[in-house]
Design a protein around this motif. Sequence first.
Motif, short mmCIF file in Angstrom:
data_model
loop_
_atom_site.label_atom_id
_atom_site.label_comp_id
_atom_site.label_asym_id
_atom_site.label_seq_id
_atom_site.Cartn_x
_atom_site.Cartn_y
_atom_site.Cartn_z
N GLU A 37 94.57 53.21 63.54
CA GLU A 37 95.02 52.77 62.22
C GLU A 37 94.39 51.44 61.83
OE1 GLU A 37 99.25 52.91 61.70
OE2 GLU A 37 99.36 54.93 62.59
N GLY A 38 94.43 50.46 62.72
CA GLY A 38 93.82 49.16 62.44
C GLY A 38 92.32 49.27 62.25
N TYR A 39 91.68 50.09 63.09
CA TYR A 39 90.23 50.31 63.01
C TYR A 39 89.85 50.90 61.65
CZ TYR A 39 85.64 51.93 64.72
OH TYR A 39 84.29 52.15 64.91
N ALA A 40 90.59 51.92 61.22
CA ALA A 40 90.30 52.59 59.95
C ALA A 40 90.61 51.70 58.75
CB ALA A 40 91.09 53.90 59.85
N ARG A 41 91.61 50.87 58.87
CA ARG A 41 92.05 50.04 57.74
C ARG A 41 91.24 48.75 57.62
NH1 ARG A 41 96.84 49.50 59.39
NH2 ARG A 41 96.55 47.46 60.34
N GLU A 42 91.04 48.05 58.74
CA GLU A 42 90.46 46.71 58.67
C GLU A 42 88.98 46.63 58.99
OE1 GLU A 42 92.68 43.52 60.49
OE2 GLU A 42 94.50 44.75 60.44
N TYR A 43 88.47 47.59 59.74
CA TYR A 43 87.06 47.52 60.16
C TYR A 43 86.15 48.47 59.37
CZ TYR A 43 82.86 48.29 62.88
OH TYR A 43 81.54 48.44 63.24
N LEU A 44 86.47 49.75 59.38
CA LEU A 44 85.53 50.75 58.85
C LEU A 44 85.08 50.52 57.41
CD1 LEU A 44 86.55 54.22 60.32
CD2 LEU A 44 84.46 52.92 60.70
N PRO A 45 85.97 50.30 56.44
CA PRO A 45 85.49 50.15 55.05
C PRO A 45 84.47 49.04 54.88
CG PRO A 45 87.87 50.40 55.09
CD PRO A 45 87.43 50.21 56.52
N LYS A 46 84.74 47.88 55.48
CA LYS A 46 83.82 46.74 55.36
C LYS A 46 82.52 46.99 56.12
CE LYS A 46 87.61 43.52 54.75
NZ LYS A 46 88.46 42.55 55.40
N ALA A 47 82.65 47.56 57.33
CA ALA A 47 81.46 47.83 58.14
C ALA A 47 80.54 48.82 57.42
CB ALA A 47 81.86 48.37 59.50
N ARG A 48 81.10 49.88 56.87
CA ARG A 48 80.28 50.89 56.17
C ARG A 48 79.54 50.28 54.97
NH1 ARG A 48 84.68 55.75 56.57
NH2 ARG A 48 84.06 56.47 58.64
N TRP A 95 70.85 44.19 59.93
CA TRP A 95 72.27 44.59 59.78
C TRP A 95 73.11 43.95 60.89
CZ3 TRP A 95 73.99 47.72 63.90
CH2 TRP A 95 75.37 47.96 63.88
N ARG A 96 72.67 44.10 62.13
CA ARG A 96 73.48 43.64 63.26
C ARG A 96 73.64 42.13 63.27
NH1 ARG A 96 76.88 42.29 65.82
NH2 ARG A 96 77.59 43.01 67.85
N ASN A 97 72.64 41.40 62.75
CA ASN A 97 72.69 39.94 62.73
C ASN A 97 73.21 39.38 61.41
OD1 ASN A 97 71.65 39.62 65.38
ND2 ASN A 97 69.63 40.13 64.60
N ASP A 98 73.54 40.24 60.46
CA ASP A 98 74.09 39.79 59.18
C ASP A 98 75.42 39.07 59.45
OD1 ASP A 98 75.63 39.72 56.75
OD2 ASP A 98 74.40 41.35 55.95
N PRO A 99 75.55 37.83 58.99
CA PRO A 99 76.80 37.09 59.24
C PRO A 99 78.05 37.84 58.77
CG PRO A 99 75.13 35.61 58.39
CD PRO A 99 74.56 37.01 58.28
N ALA A 100 77.94 38.58 57.69
CA ALA A 100 79.10 39.35 57.22
C ALA A 100 79.47 40.43 58.23
CB ALA A 100 78.79 39.98 55.85
N TYR A 101 78.46 41.07 58.85
CA TYR A 101 78.76 42.08 59.85
C TYR A 101 79.29 41.45 61.14
CZ TYR A 101 79.02 45.86 63.04
OH TYR A 101 79.52 46.75 63.95
N VAL A 102 78.72 40.33 61.53
CA VAL A 102 79.20 39.64 62.74
C VAL A 102 80.69 39.34 62.59
CG1 VAL A 102 79.01 37.51 64.10
CG2 VAL A 102 76.93 38.72 63.35
N GLN A 103 81.09 38.93 61.41
CA GLN A 103 82.49 38.62 61.15
C GLN A 103 83.35 39.89 61.20
OE1 GLN A 103 83.17 36.89 57.28
NE2 GLN A 103 85.00 35.82 57.99
#
Length: 125
Positions: A37-48, A95-103
């Motif tokens: 639930e946390g993964y789908a809510r807080e991580y996936l939308p921003k990561a995608r 992508w992997r080094n993008d500060p937004a993705y690191v966060q």
Amino acid sequence: MVVLSGIALGAIGGEAVHGQVRPPAYLIGQIEVTDPEGYAREYLPKAREIIKAHGGRLVAAAGAAAGSPIVAVDGNPPKRVVIYAYPSMDALQAWRNDPAYVQVRAVGEKYARYHTFAVEGAASP
């Protein structure tokens, strides 16, 4: 004669450009999600969003929450596998080094354990 010279130069220039084309890069991830639930809510939308901004696209996903099974060929399969394609290894690393993705990845690590690696695609004949 001028037209033929232009065509010849265009063909030579095209070959030079095509010779410099970089192969695509593929990110393969084995992910063990501990809190779906946390993964789908807080991580996936921003990561995608960030993945897409760097030219990444989902090629395959299987296992837990993906809807399709992982077929074991040798050994035990991971719980979840994803494969993303990027235009080049440079794009993947950006992508992997993008500060937004690191966060956002730090958020994802609250909910999952990752084992990821990247490979370049085979050169076209």
